[in-house]
Design a protein around this motif. Structure first.
Motif, PDB file in Angstrom:
ATOM      1  N   ILE A 104       0.879  -1.296  -0.059  1.00 26.03           N
ATOM      2  CA  ILE A 104      -0.067  -0.033   0.053  1.00 26.03           C
ATOM      3  C   ILE A 104       0.997   1.193  -0.023  1.00 26.03           C
ATOM      4  O   ILE A 104       1.329   1.489   0.895  1.00 26.03           O
ATOM      5  N   LEU A 106       1.481   5.320  -0.963  1.00 27.97           N
ATOM      6  CA  LEU A 106       0.688   6.514  -1.098  1.00 27.97           C
ATOM      7  C   LEU A 106       1.199   7.078  -2.467  1.00 27.97           C
ATOM      8  O   LEU A 106       2.124   6.887  -3.210  1.00 27.97           O
ATOM      9  N   ARG A 107       0.132   7.955  -2.936  1.00 27.82           N
ATOM     10  CA  ARG A 107       0.686   8.670  -4.266  1.00 27.82           C
ATOM     11  C   ARG A 107       1.592   9.799  -4.293  1.00 27.82           C
ATOM     12  O   ARG A 107       1.405  10.939  -4.172  1.00 27.82           O
ATOM     13  N   ARG A 108       2.763   9.380  -3.835  1.00 27.99           N
ATOM     14  CA  ARG A 108       3.777  10.381  -3.469  1.00 27.99           C
ATOM     15  C   ARG A 108       5.065   9.538  -4.244  1.00 27.99           C
ATOM     16  O   ARG A 108       5.210   8.653  -4.698  1.00 27.99           O
ATOM     17  N   HIS A 116       6.687  10.194   5.101  1.00 26.84           N
ATOM     18  CA  HIS A 116       5.417  10.106   5.513  1.00 26.84           C
ATOM     19  C   HIS A 116       5.317   9.231   6.835  1.00 26.84           C
ATOM     20  O   HIS A 116       4.821   9.553   7.927  1.00 26.84           O
ATOM     21  N   PRO A 148       7.668   8.592  -8.858  1.00 24.46           N
ATOM     22  CA  PRO A 148       6.396   8.247  -8.268  1.00 24.46           C
ATOM     23  C   PRO A 148       6.684   6.581  -7.894  1.00 24.46           C
ATOM     24  O   PRO A 148       6.885   5.823  -8.525  1.00 24.46           O
ATOM     25  N   ARG A 151       4.756   3.922  -9.788  1.00 23.87           N
ATOM     26  CA  ARG A 151       5.366   3.669 -10.922  1.00 23.87           C
ATOM     27  C   ARG A 151       6.675   2.488 -10.851  1.00 23.87           C
ATOM     28  O   ARG A 151       7.019   2.252 -12.104  1.00 23.87           O
TER      29      ARG A 151
ATOM     30  N   LEU B 127     -10.379   6.654  -1.339  1.00 31.71           N
ATOM     31  CA  LEU B 127      -8.898   6.620  -1.197  1.00 31.71           C
ATOM     32  C   LEU B 127      -8.580   5.916   0.197  1.00 31.71           C
ATOM     33  O   LEU B 127      -7.693   5.331   0.558  1.00 31.71           O
ATOM     34  N   GLU B 130      -8.582   2.220   0.258  1.00 33.68           N
ATOM     35  CA  GLU B 130      -7.457   1.807  -0.303  1.00 33.68           C
ATOM     36  C   GLU B 130      -5.985   1.864   0.700  1.00 33.68           C
ATOM     37  O   GLU B 130      -5.160   1.099   0.887  1.00 33.68           O
ATOM     38  N   TYR B 131      -6.036   3.034   1.517  1.00 28.78           N
ATOM     39  CA  TYR B 131      -4.921   3.234   2.459  1.00 28.78           C
ATOM     40  C   TYR B 131      -5.108   2.864   3.793  1.00 28.78           C
ATOM     41  O   TYR B 131      -4.302   2.663   4.636  1.00 28.78           O
ATOM     42  N   THR B 148      -3.390  13.222   5.500  1.00 28.33           N
ATOM     43  CA  THR B 148      -2.796  12.342   4.218  1.00 28.33           C
ATOM     44  C   THR B 148      -3.868  12.348   3.326  1.00 28.33           C
ATOM     45  O   THR B 148      -3.288  12.496   2.169  1.00 28.33           O
ATOM     46  N   TRP B 151      -4.071  15.328   0.907  1.00 23.47           N
ATOM     47  CA  TRP B 151      -2.918  15.688   0.263  1.00 23.47           C
ATOM     48  C   TRP B 151      -2.823  14.742  -1.065  1.00 23.47           C
ATOM     49  O   TRP B 151      -2.753  15.325  -2.087  1.00 23.47           O
ATOM     50  N   ASP B 152      -3.194  13.677  -0.697  1.00 18.79           N
ATOM     51  CA  ASP B 152      -2.985  12.732  -1.667  1.00 18.79           C
ATOM     52  C   ASP B 152      -4.031  12.577  -2.760  1.00 18.79           C
ATOM     53  O   ASP B 152      -3.996  12.229  -3.909  1.00 18.79           O
ATOM     54  N   LEU B 231      -1.447  13.410 -12.881  1.00  8.79           N
ATOM     55  CA  LEU B 231      -1.757  12.055 -13.260  1.00  8.79           C
ATOM     56  C   LEU B 231      -0.565  11.886 -14.058  1.00  8.79           C
ATOM     57  O   LEU B 231      -0.140  10.466 -13.749  1.00  8.79           O
ATOM     58  N   LYS B 232       0.056  12.599 -14.834  1.00  8.43           N
ATOM     59  CA  LYS B 232       1.430  12.240 -15.380  1.00  8.43           C
ATOM     60  C   LYS B 232       2.594  11.668 -14.700  1.00  8.43           C
ATOM     61  O   LYS B 232       3.194  10.694 -15.002  1.00  8.43           O
ATOM     62  N   ALA B 233       2.460  12.439 -13.453  1.00 12.67           N
ATOM     63  CA  ALA B 233       3.697  12.103 -12.392  1.00 12.67           C
ATOM     64  C   ALA B 233       3.060  10.846 -11.558  1.00 12.67           C
ATOM     65  O   ALA B 233       3.686  10.321 -10.752  1.00 12.67           O
ATOM     66  N   ALA B 234       1.708  10.143 -11.813  1.00 14.31           N
ATOM     67  CA  ALA B 234       1.280   9.301 -11.137  1.00 14.31           C
ATOM     68  C   ALA B 234       0.957   9.409  -9.723  1.00 14.31           C
ATOM     69  O   ALA B 234       1.024   8.776  -8.837  1.00 14.31           O
ATOM     70  N   TYR B 235       0.831  10.656  -9.403  1.00 14.76           N
ATOM     71  CA  TYR B 235       0.479  10.957  -7.946  1.00 14.76           C
ATOM     72  C   TYR B 235      -0.911  10.951  -7.911  1.00 14.76           C
ATOM     73  O   TYR B 235      -1.498  10.975  -6.671  1.00 14.76           O
ATOM     74  N   ALA B 236      -1.690  11.149  -8.939  1.00 20.82           N
ATOM     75  CA  ALA B 236      -3.182  11.105  -8.728  1.00 20.82           C
ATOM     76  C   ALA B 236      -3.755   9.788  -8.977  1.00 20.82           C
ATOM     77  O   ALA B 236      -3.241   8.842  -9.302  1.00 20.82           O
TER      78      ALA B 236
END
Lengths: 257, 236
Positions: A104, A106-108, A116, A148, A151, B127, B130-131, B148, B151-152, B231-236
């Protein structure tokens, strides 16, 4: 397997600054019900400090449930869990970590995930920087720090998840089939991290379906079947002379019903 | 009909090209009022949505139902309620806010807050599912969990804010009641369109409508670009 030394894993209570020991972990009469049906237990289980305990058994035997109950993610329907004789509290919870079958993240970024986790345990400043760098090196992800996390490949993601857990310096680490969907190379890398953590004094509780992995990692094997412990023995004895017919069938590759 | 549209396009272009001062004033006021309302709504609604997504307790389901139902609040009713609050004899009458842009911001904030809160709750709840185990394993408090998740989910929440902005900038019923459509004071795009239509200046009204759509497209484009980069940076 070449030795891998973790830069920040220390033995037992020393990691918690001399705080009172939290192990052994003793579960007595532990049971879990869902949908009006008993899913687990009652079972008695002891996790000794510094040991590697591997939970094995067929699907639905209650391995992951046991792990989540011990870690406090689920509340038991009956029974008692004692940490060195005391019930779990927030301080004890902060001396544990868990790695899940599907990491799991995070989107970071990679280091964002590590930061985090460290911040969540109140680790800031120079200590955070040092642990972050050590975790990146440990997971062999230093070159991906700003990438990321989601990825990364499956193996890299799980290495990051294990490194994130170990960066918290847990005295006990729970792992729920961390290599279930990984190739042999990635599995070897994860096992190497676990061996190093164990050498540093971390108590390991691992769920696996893989008898080969259990042979490589276990000091003690706990074999579950239909929500009950049918065998709890030293690993060598388990693999040489499994006592229960279910374990015999499982190790022989036969279908365990 | 086609001729009317062509004339409206031409007029809209002329107004834009000449940077008509009256138009500029109305556009800027529209943006100021709606962006302020959306910002205020987000300040309230995002933590509220996150709290409803993360916490469990009695009354939560009823609150979620109420919030979802509030997404369809009729603007004229909201306008009327805010009018009663701000009128001289109302509880907030002493503030003297009626027929000012502040009153319009208040009305739009009331309209937009449930939309942002309800949509944010859904996004954050997904989200959170998932987390959840990871965050509980780390021992995060509910407040830290909310931080958290907010932010995410930030890129998805931008789209939510955009939905709120769309509702605010297109709103006419509430702002005309509490703002009064006073020239150089509370006149905005939508109230001007309503006024010019009632005067029979359909060409001008249509031209203003086209500019309003253009504005909405520009803001949408900016937010989508921001979201795409995330999204491109896969953060979203």
């Amino acid at each position: 397997m070449p030795e891998l030394a973790l830069p920040f894993v220390t033995t037992g209570a020393a990691a918690a600054g001399g705080a009172q020991a939290i192990l052994p972990l003793v579960a007595t009469g532990l049971a879990y019900d869902a949908g009006g049906q008993r899913r687990l237990g009652p079972l008695d289980l002891t996790i000794e400090p510094g040991r590697r305990t591997v939970l094995m058994g067929p699907n639905g035997s209650g391995k992951s449930l046991t792990l989540r109950l011990l870690h406090g993610l689920l509340q038991p329907g009956a029974g008692r869990i004692a940490w060195a004789g005391r019930p779990a509290d927030q301080a004890i919870a902060r001396r544990q970590a868990m790695v899940f079958q599907r990491p799991i993240l995070l989107r970071r970024s990679v280091q964002g995930n590590l930061r985090h986790a460290l911040q969540s345990r109140g680790i800031h400043g120079a200590a955070q920087t040092a642990r972050l760098a050590a975790a990146l090196a440990m997971a062999d992800l230093a070159g991906f720090a700003d990438q990321p996390a989601r990825r990364l490949s499956g193996g890299e993601q799980q290495r990051l998840a294990v490194a994130r857990a170990l960066s918290l310096q847990p005295e006990i680490l729970f792992l729920d089939e961390p290599t279930a969907s990984l190739d042999p190379q990635s599995t070897w890398q994860i096992e190497r991290l676990l061996q190093a953590a164990h050498a540093g004094g971390t108590t390991i509780v691992l769920v696996t379906h893989d008898p080969g992995q259990a042979r490589r990692l276990a000091d003690t094997v706990v074999f579950l079947h239909r929500g009950r412990i049918v065998e709890q023995t030293p690993a060598a004895q388990f693999f040489e002379q499994p006592a229960s017919p279910q374990a015999q069938d499982f190790l022989a590759g036969r279908i365990v019903l | 009909m086609t001729q009317e549209f062509a004339a409206a396009f031409s007029l809209a272009w002329q107004l834009l090209a000449s940077a008509d001062p009256a138009l500029r004033e109305i556009v800027l006021r529209s943006l100021a009022v709606s962006l302020s309302a959306v910002s205020l709504a987000c300040l309230v609604a995002l933590p509220l949505g996150a709290a409803l997504a993360v916490t469990r307790g009695p009354g939560r389901t009823a609150l979620v139902l109420l919030l979802n139902a509030s997404m369809g609040l009729p603007p004229v009713v909201v306008g009327l309620l805010v009018y009663l609050l701000l009128s001289r004899s109302g509880p907030l009458g002493a503030l003297g806010l009626l027929y000012t842009p502040s009153a319009m911001i208040i009305a739009q904030t009331v309209l937009v807050t449930p939309i942002v809160a309800a949509l944010a709750r859904q996004i954050i709840a997904d989200l959170h599912a998932e987390y959840d185990e990871q965050l509980r394993s780390l021992g995060l408090t509910p407040l830290a969990t909310m931080r958290t998740l907010l932010w995410d989910a930030r890129f998805s929440l931008l789209t939510v804010a955009l939905a709120g902005f769309g509702r605010a900038i297109a709103e006419v019923g509430a702002v005309i009641i509490v703002g009064g459509n006073i020239n150089h004071v509370t006149r905005v795009m939508t109230t001007t369109i309503a006024l010019e239509t009632s005067r029979g200046n359909l060409g001008l009204a249509l031209a203003l409508g086209l500019i309003l759509i253009l504005l909405a497209l520009l803001v949408n484009g900016a937010v989508m670009a921001l979201r795409f980069s995330g999204l491109k940076a896969a953060y979203a």
